[in-house]
Design an enzyme around this catalytic site. Sequence first.
Site, PDB file in Angstrom:
ATOM      1  N   GLY A 196       0.782  -1.236   0.000  1.00 14.83           N
ATOM      2  CA  GLY A 196       0.000   0.000   0.000  1.00 14.83           C
ATOM      3  C   GLY A 196       0.805   1.273   0.000  1.00 14.83           C
ATOM      4  O   GLY A 196       0.237   2.356   0.155  1.00 14.83           O
ATOM      5  N   HIS A 415     -12.883  -0.381  32.589  1.00 11.38           N
ATOM      6  CA  HIS A 415     -11.724  -0.968  31.892  1.00 11.38           C
ATOM      7  C   HIS A 415     -11.027   0.094  31.030  1.00 11.38           C
ATOM      8  O   HIS A 415      -9.794   0.265  31.122  1.00 11.38           O
ATOM      9  CB  HIS A 415     -12.199  -2.136  31.014  1.00 11.38           C
ATOM     10  N   GLU A 416     -11.809   0.811  30.208  1.00 13.73           N
ATOM     11  CA  GLU A 416     -11.214   1.832  29.339  1.00 13.73           C
ATOM     12  C   GLU A 416     -10.709   3.008  30.163  1.00 13.73           C
ATOM     13  O   GLU A 416      -9.689   3.624  29.820  1.00 13.73           O
ATOM     14  CB  GLU A 416     -12.234   2.307  28.294  1.00 13.73           C
TER      15      GLU A 416
END
Length: 603
Positions: A196, A415-416
């Site tokens: 790419g 968690h985040e």
Amino acid sequence: MNPFFKNLALWLVIGLIMVLVFNIFNQSQPQEKEMIFSDFMARVAKGEVSEVVVKGSDIKGKLTSGESFRTYTPDDKDMISELRRRGVRITAKPVDGNPWYINMLLSWLPMLLFIGVWIFFMRQMQGGGAKALSFGKSRARLSSDKQSKVTFADVAGVDEAKEELQEIIEFLKDPPKFQKLGGRIPKGVLLMGPPGTGKTLLARAIAGEANVPFFSISGSDFVEMFVGVGASRVRDLFEQGKKHAPCIIFMDEIDAVGRHRGAGLGGGHDEREQTLNQLLVEMDGFESNDGVILIAATNRPDVLDPALLRPGRFDRQVVVARPDIKGREGILRVHTKKIPLDADVDLTVLARGTPGFSGADLANLVNEAALLAARQNKKTVCMKDFETAKDKVLMGVERKSIVISEEERKVTAYHEAGHTLVAKSLPGTDPIHKVTIIPRGRALGVTQQLPIDEKHNYQKEYLLNEIAIMMGGRVAEEVVFGQITTGAGNDIERATELARKMVCEWGMSERMGPLTFGKREEMIFLGREIAQHQDYSEQTAVEIDREVKQIVMTNYEKAKVLIKERLAILHALAKALLEEEVLDASQIDAIVNGTVAPAPAPA
């Protein structure tokens, strides 16, 4: 040989075969003797006729001696009585109503079909029709001036590669300029780089810039089910190149035929190796190919044969790397040239927020933003469309249909928030760009970090902090809820892999020292790593495992200390996530610094 004589010889062979087949057909039929009717009746009277077949006035029969005969009878009413009286076996058949020419046509029909099939195949072999039997011909495509041209103005982010290739184009246009000082034209240029990054686009730009014939072919076009076809196509390709010299031949994905010899599954007679041998000879063998430049592209230069990479074959090896921030901005300007942009679109900010993106990734980002704006019936593409498209590319599509319980949302929010708090608390980490508890891709929540500057080397402290950030989500679950979930599975896998690389590859362990452990073994034919050879003792393996665990657990404890010390901020982050679902960098900074969180940007 002259084509006329070659075709003449071919038709003579066909005619000879037809004569032989005709003789075989004729010999297979029994020979019949013509006999006049009076002799026939005389032989019947003598008892020499054993059987007859009567078909109108046509009589075929066999004598007692075994000889076949044929005769024609007038309208004789006494003949049948005489035959019966003499004990001759009589078989009567109806008269065939077909004319003689129909009978002849039916008898010759198999032969005519045989001739037709032969003519069809011979025309195919001579190049007519679809060239079904022209296996050894090259499938290279010659680009024409009528095709839409790509020039160097359409290529951005790879300035060094453009300079190298621009020199080759100037050489083709004005050879005396370089040859007067003793320089010679390069035989080949190898474009190397990740997928790419624009290797094929560069080749198309060369075709647009150079006023010379340009042949393009893929490496897989040489590989066929028939043995020897690949080498034949290589010969034919360079023969075409010599006829059109000076010219450029572009071979995409050359690793399909240029892999290291001696490592295949077919021994020395492997078809790929024969193709590669022919390619090596054509590029720099006994005969010169002056004026024919081979440009090849690959994203696996490590598997190519050393003989292919030496000077005299591929004189130039051009690395087409992922673009830096300036290159990304240039690529974005190229891809947004035909897109109506809103006044709020800042391509510099967009380039800074897409580190590690290749040219193809940026093209996909622009396309996604344009499609998003079109779905909303907008007349221009604004910055919010680009941001939404970037989130989709980086973090995945929002899974709006998934049903998540309130308890799971709460666990995901903490968690985040744990990842975010640890990242904001440690020095030298990448800034938090966005945190969301909206499910994207395979994750229930995502914490996205974007580096300020391009990084090419990573310090040990930075990597240790990354492990602590990965552990932040699991630590937050454990501290707040007193239990752990499966949500940290990917975090643990990435942290363990990073710690093992620090010990085994980068020599960042004080106990193990600056050594590498584990030799990678690759199967060149398959082009991928199949095993990691253990070149160390069992005791060393135990120490490596112990050191990997120690690195992960040390940073786990570091994250736990940070979260316990700033537990109130963790609760505030989780609460804001549950209310807003998405927090950007400014909102996160406001919560961590203890100020009032600003309202989210309007949709």
